[in-house]
Design a protein around this motif. Sequence first.
Motif, PDB file in Angstrom:
ATOM      1  N   THR A 150       8.579   5.584   2.053  1.00  0.00           N
ATOM      2  CA  THR A 150       7.895   4.960   3.198  1.00  0.00           C
ATOM      3  C   THR A 150       6.565   5.644   3.480  1.00  0.00           C
ATOM      4  OG1 THR A 150       9.215   6.370   4.675  1.00  0.00           O
ATOM      5  CG2 THR A 150      10.018   4.124   4.285  1.00  0.00           C
ATOM      6  N   ASP A 151       6.480   6.957   3.210  1.00  0.00           N
ATOM      7  CA  ASP A 151       5.216   7.667   3.399  1.00  0.00           C
ATOM      8  C   ASP A 151       4.166   7.171   2.411  1.00  0.00           C
ATOM      9  OD1 ASP A 151       6.396   9.341   5.377  1.00  0.00           O
ATOM     10  OD2 ASP A 151       7.252  10.588   3.778  1.00  0.00           O
ATOM     11  N   VAL A 152       4.591   6.962   1.155  1.00  0.00           N
ATOM     12  CA  VAL A 152       3.678   6.433   0.142  1.00  0.00           C
ATOM     13  C   VAL A 152       3.236   5.027   0.524  1.00  0.00           C
ATOM     14  CG1 VAL A 152       3.390   5.845  -2.293  1.00  0.00           C
ATOM     15  CG2 VAL A 152       4.752   7.846  -1.651  1.00  0.00           C
ATOM     16  N   ALA A 153       4.181   4.217   1.012  1.00  0.00           N
ATOM     17  CA  ALA A 153       3.873   2.843   1.406  1.00  0.00           C
ATOM     18  C   ALA A 153       2.851   2.816   2.532  1.00  0.00           C
ATOM     19  CB  ALA A 153       5.148   2.120   1.829  1.00  0.00           C
ATOM     20  N   ALA A 154       3.023   3.711   3.539  1.00  0.00           N
ATOM     21  CA  ALA A 154       2.101   3.750   4.675  1.00  0.00           C
ATOM     22  C   ALA A 154       0.695   4.134   4.224  1.00  0.00           C
ATOM     23  CB  ALA A 154       2.621   4.737   5.724  1.00  0.00           C
ATOM     24  N   VAL A 182       5.927  -0.312  -3.459  1.00  0.00           N
ATOM     25  CA  VAL A 182       5.826   1.025  -4.034  1.00  0.00           C
ATOM     26  C   VAL A 182       6.812   1.181  -5.185  1.00  0.00           C
ATOM     27  CG1 VAL A 182       6.176   3.488  -3.607  1.00  0.00           C
ATOM     28  CG2 VAL A 182       5.004   2.074  -1.903  1.00  0.00           C
ATOM     29  N   SER A 183       8.047   0.732  -4.972  1.00  0.00           N
ATOM     30  CA  SER A 183       9.071   0.837  -6.016  1.00  0.00           C
ATOM     31  C   SER A 183       8.661   0.088  -7.270  1.00  0.00           C
ATOM     32  CB  SER A 183      10.403   0.303  -5.480  1.00  0.00           C
ATOM     33  OG  SER A 183      11.391   0.351  -6.484  1.00  0.00           O
ATOM     34  N   LYS A 184       8.150  -1.138  -7.083  1.00  0.00           N
ATOM     35  CA  LYS A 184       7.729  -1.935  -8.235  1.00  0.00           C
ATOM     36  C   LYS A 184       6.557  -1.279  -8.964  1.00  0.00           C
ATOM     37  CE  LYS A 184       9.166  -6.330  -6.162  1.00  0.00           C
ATOM     38  NZ  LYS A 184       8.693  -7.601  -5.560  1.00  0.00           N
ATOM     39  N   ALA A 185       5.620  -0.738  -8.202  1.00  0.00           N
ATOM     40  CA  ALA A 185       4.435  -0.135  -8.819  1.00  0.00           C
ATOM     41  C   ALA A 185       4.791   1.107  -9.622  1.00  0.00           C
ATOM     42  CB  ALA A 185       3.413   0.212  -7.737  1.00  0.00           C
ATOM     43  N   GLU A 193      -3.077  -5.082 -10.766  1.00  0.00           N
ATOM     44  CA  GLU A 193      -3.282  -3.743 -11.300  1.00  0.00           C
ATOM     45  C   GLU A 193      -3.916  -2.826 -10.259  1.00  0.00           C
ATOM     46  OE1 GLU A 193      -2.937  -0.603 -13.794  1.00  0.00           O
ATOM     47  OE2 GLU A 193      -2.052  -2.611 -13.964  1.00  0.00           O
ATOM     48  N   SER A 194      -4.782  -3.384  -9.435  1.00  0.00           N
ATOM     49  CA  SER A 194      -5.420  -2.581  -8.393  1.00  0.00           C
ATOM     50  C   SER A 194      -4.394  -2.055  -7.401  1.00  0.00           C
ATOM     51  CB  SER A 194      -6.484  -3.402  -7.665  1.00  0.00           C
ATOM     52  OG  SER A 194      -5.906  -4.553  -7.059  1.00  0.00           O
ATOM     53  N   THR A 195      -3.336  -2.853  -7.141  1.00  0.00           N
ATOM     54  CA  THR A 195      -2.279  -2.422  -6.229  1.00  0.00           C
ATOM     55  C   THR A 195      -1.473  -1.287  -6.849  1.00  0.00           C
ATOM     56  OG1 THR A 195      -2.112  -4.650  -5.293  1.00  0.00           O
ATOM     57  CG2 THR A 195      -0.241  -3.173  -4.926  1.00  0.00           C
ATOM     58  N   ARG A 196      -1.140  -1.437  -8.130  1.00  0.00           N
ATOM     59  CA  ARG A 196      -0.386  -0.383  -8.816  1.00  0.00           C
ATOM     60  C   ARG A 196      -1.174   0.929  -8.802  1.00  0.00           C
ATOM     61  NH1 ARG A 196       3.953  -2.568 -11.595  1.00  0.00           N
ATOM     62  NH2 ARG A 196       3.766  -4.781 -12.158  1.00  0.00           N
ATOM     63  N   VAL A 197      -2.465   0.837  -9.083  1.00  0.00           N
ATOM     64  CA  VAL A 197      -3.300   2.038  -9.101  1.00  0.00           C
ATOM     65  C   VAL A 197      -3.343   2.681  -7.715  1.00  0.00           C
ATOM     66  CG1 VAL A 197      -5.657   2.889  -9.392  1.00  0.00           C
ATOM     67  CG2 VAL A 197      -4.709   1.263 -11.045  1.00  0.00           C
ATOM     68  N   ARG A 198      -3.473   1.857  -6.680  1.00  0.00           N
ATOM     69  CA  ARG A 198      -3.548   2.395  -5.320  1.00  0.00           C
ATOM     70  C   ARG A 198      -2.252   3.098  -4.927  1.00  0.00           C
ATOM     71  NH1 ARG A 198      -4.644  -1.938  -2.996  1.00  0.00           N
ATOM     72  NH2 ARG A 198      -2.862  -2.413  -1.635  1.00  0.00           N
ATOM     73  N   VAL A 199      -1.132   2.523  -5.319  1.00  0.00           N
ATOM     74  CA  VAL A 199       0.171   3.117  -5.009  1.00  0.00           C
ATOM     75  C   VAL A 199       0.340   4.443  -5.755  1.00  0.00           C
ATOM     76  CG1 VAL A 199       2.657   2.856  -5.289  1.00  0.00           C
ATOM     77  CG2 VAL A 199       1.295   0.946  -4.417  1.00  0.00           C
ATOM     78  N   ALA A 209      -1.699   7.150  -4.214  1.00  0.00           N
ATOM     79  CA  ALA A 209      -1.094   7.604  -2.958  1.00  0.00           C
ATOM     80  C   ALA A 209       0.092   8.527  -3.231  1.00  0.00           C
ATOM     81  CB  ALA A 209      -0.660   6.400  -2.119  1.00  0.00           C
ATOM     82  N   ALA A 210       0.923   8.148  -4.226  1.00  0.00           N
ATOM     83  CA  ALA A 210       2.085   8.961  -4.570  1.00  0.00           C
ATOM     84  C   ALA A 210       1.656  10.330  -5.086  1.00  0.00           C
ATOM     85  CB  ALA A 210       2.935   8.242  -5.616  1.00  0.00           C
ATOM     86  N   GLU A 211       0.608  10.341  -5.922  1.00  0.00           N
ATOM     87  CA  GLU A 211       0.123  11.616  -6.457  1.00  0.00           C
ATOM     88  C   GLU A 211      -0.478  12.486  -5.362  1.00  0.00           C
ATOM     89  OE1 GLU A 211      -2.944  13.240  -9.941  1.00  0.00           O
ATOM     90  OE2 GLU A 211      -2.589  11.096  -9.657  1.00  0.00           O
ATOM     91  N   ARG A 212      -1.196  11.856  -4.448  1.00  0.00           N
ATOM     92  CA  ARG A 212      -1.819  12.603  -3.351  1.00  0.00           C
ATOM     93  C   ARG A 212      -0.774  13.269  -2.463  1.00  0.00           C
ATOM     94  NH1 ARG A 212      -5.841   9.880   1.175  1.00  0.00           N
ATOM     95  NH2 ARG A 212      -5.959  11.705   2.574  1.00  0.00           N
ATOM     96  N   LEU A 213       0.338  12.570  -2.234  1.00  0.00           N
ATOM     97  CA  LEU A 213       1.391  13.093  -1.361  1.00  0.00           C
ATOM     98  C   LEU A 213       2.385  13.991  -2.104  1.00  0.00           C
ATOM     99  CD1 LEU A 213       2.171   9.910   0.760  1.00  0.00           C
ATOM    100  CD2 LEU A 213       0.898  11.939   1.488  1.00  0.00           C
ATOM    101  N   GLY A 214       2.303  13.982  -3.453  1.00  0.00           N
ATOM    102  CA  GLY A 214       3.270  14.759  -4.226  1.00  0.00           C
ATOM    103  C   GLY A 214       4.642  14.128  -4.224  1.00  0.00           C
TER     104      GLY A 214
END
Length: 343
Positions: free
Chosen positions: A10-14, A23-26, A35-41, A44-49
């Motif tokens: 949920t943190d990644v989604a926000a 987020v799960s699909k990406a 593809e732009s959505t996958r990259v953005r997700v 975000a996941a990498e930024r938050l660890g």
Amino acid sequence: MDRGAVVRITDVAALAGVSPSTVSKALNDTGSLRESTRVRVREAAERLGFVPDASARSLSARRSFTVGLLSTDSAGRFSLPVVLGAENALVGGELSALLATARHDPVREQHHVRALVARRVDGIIVTGRTTEPREPIRVPMPVVYAFAPSSDADDASVVPDDAAGMRLLVEHLAGLGRRRIAYVGGRAEQAASLVRYETLAAELAARGLELVGSPLYGDWSEQWGRRAVDQILSGVPGTGSADRDLPVDAIVFASDQLARGGCDRLRERGLRVPDDVAVTGYDDWDVMSLASRPPLTTVDMQLERLGQRAAELLIAAIEGDPARGVERLAPRLVVRASTLGDG
């Protein structure tokens, strides 16, 4: 967010401005997303660890992301480097490995097979201590055989190319001017002994070189290597004789263990390796090839690469692209003092 806090989907989604399901699909490369959505997700996941939950990943993909490594080899002389190479490739494919050793016990092997199936591994790599064909295992997932091939021609197997290895040795010896060559093998009924001899004989004949005597077969030991030298040099005067007409100028041994024993015996008989007789081994087992006096020219079967290739084939099969039949992996020649001398 606190550094010690657990990052949730949920943190990644926000942060990415999407729903948790997106987020799960990406992150699992599923669904129909831009593809732009996958990259953005992912950013975000990498930024938050964010670390995906392994069980959730498995449920989503209907896979365990684990692979079984089944070995029949109790000593690990040949199977261990195969396993190491396979594991390296599996880690690169984000797969974990479960190692099971059967120790030449069919009952133990069946136990391990049932356990791996129960764990729902995505596939299994089977390896062993010889290149003799073995009975296949019957399981509901892809299987690749490494070093020890399946007896079923439809199964995927990766094995060393022994014929190519012997051609490398003959080319090397011929280039050094060796013309009279004897062969010492291991057990006569084993493929490694037979293929290496048959290739040697054909290559020498094609080059007009002499194969001295019949192939000498015994066990895979230093003791047999020593005894074989005595048979080859039967009738040759012993140490101290100045007039010795040698029947050979090179001996090809089917393993490093045989060759090390052979080198010892040649030296005991007052002969110089390689000045009087060049010696080659096979396997590049450093315990033998480097400890030999002198160190052995030999053939490296590239067992770690073989294991890596088996893992690559298994990953492809898991992803729906299975291979069939036997793939032979090219070896490499390792040249040392037993043919070139100290210079």
